[in-house]
Design an enzyme around this catalytic site. Structure first.
Site, PDB file in Angstrom:
ATOM      1  N   HIS A 158       0.839  -1.201   0.000  1.00  0.00           N
ATOM      2  CA  HIS A 158       0.000   0.000   0.000  1.00  0.00           C
ATOM      3  C   HIS A 158       0.873   1.251   0.000  1.00  0.00           C
ATOM      4  CE1 HIS A 158      -3.184  -2.588   2.212  1.00  0.00           C
ATOM      5  NE2 HIS A 158      -3.547  -2.480   0.947  1.00  0.00           N
ATOM      6  N   ARG A 175      -1.486  -6.939  -7.679  1.00  0.00           N
ATOM      7  CA  ARG A 175      -0.331  -7.811  -7.457  1.00  0.00           C
ATOM      8  C   ARG A 175      -0.189  -8.862  -8.535  1.00  0.00           C
ATOM      9  NH1 ARG A 175      -2.493  -9.073  -1.594  1.00  0.00           N
ATOM     10  NH2 ARG A 175      -4.247  -9.270  -2.984  1.00  0.00           N
TER      11      ARG A 175
END
Length: 140
Positions: A16, A90
């Protein structure tokens, strides 16, 4: 241009933080917004998530932190004058999950989505994984 980086951030991860830093380079302002995800049981109190987000954004003058608990993401964007949502991905599974939401956000409110591919060194990190590791007491 203003962008929104939404998430449950429960907890905030290095992945993040990486997306926040990279988005801050691309936009005039980035609002990092902790949101309620009805499909996830919250682990951290909202106040703790916001505190950790502020720490993650420390030193980034164009990043602010907010919380939103009701309504759709596009409602928040409309009310805040935001036209772009930033999402970190991801892998293909993340993208498969995110693309339909991006289409819906565009359909509902003209809000575009910018996908930022995760740093390969951090691609294995998820909030769920971090929580599982913390529960084992093997944080080093």
């Amino acid at each position: 241009m203003r962008a929104l980086f939404p998430g449950s951030f429960d907890p905030v991860t290095e992945g993040h933080q990486d997306v926040i830093r990279r988005a801050a380079l691309l936009f005039d302002e980035v609002v990092v917004c902790a949101m309620v995800n009805a499909s996830k049981a919250g682990r951290l109190l909202v106040a703790e998530r916001l505190e950790r987000l502020r720490a993650a954004a420390a030193g980034l003058g164009n990043v602010t932190v907010d919380f939103h608990s009701g309504g759709l993401l596009v409602d928040y964007c409309r009310d805040a004058g935001i036209d772009v949502v930033v999402r970190g991905v991801r892998d293909g599974r993340d993208l498969e999950h995110e693309v339909p939401m991006a289409h819906m956000n565009r359909e509902l409110a003209g809000v575009e989505t910018l996908f930022i591919a995760s740093d390969p060194e951090r691609a294995h990190i998820s909030s769920s994984l971090v929580t599982a590791v913390v529960r084992t007491g093997r944080v080093g």
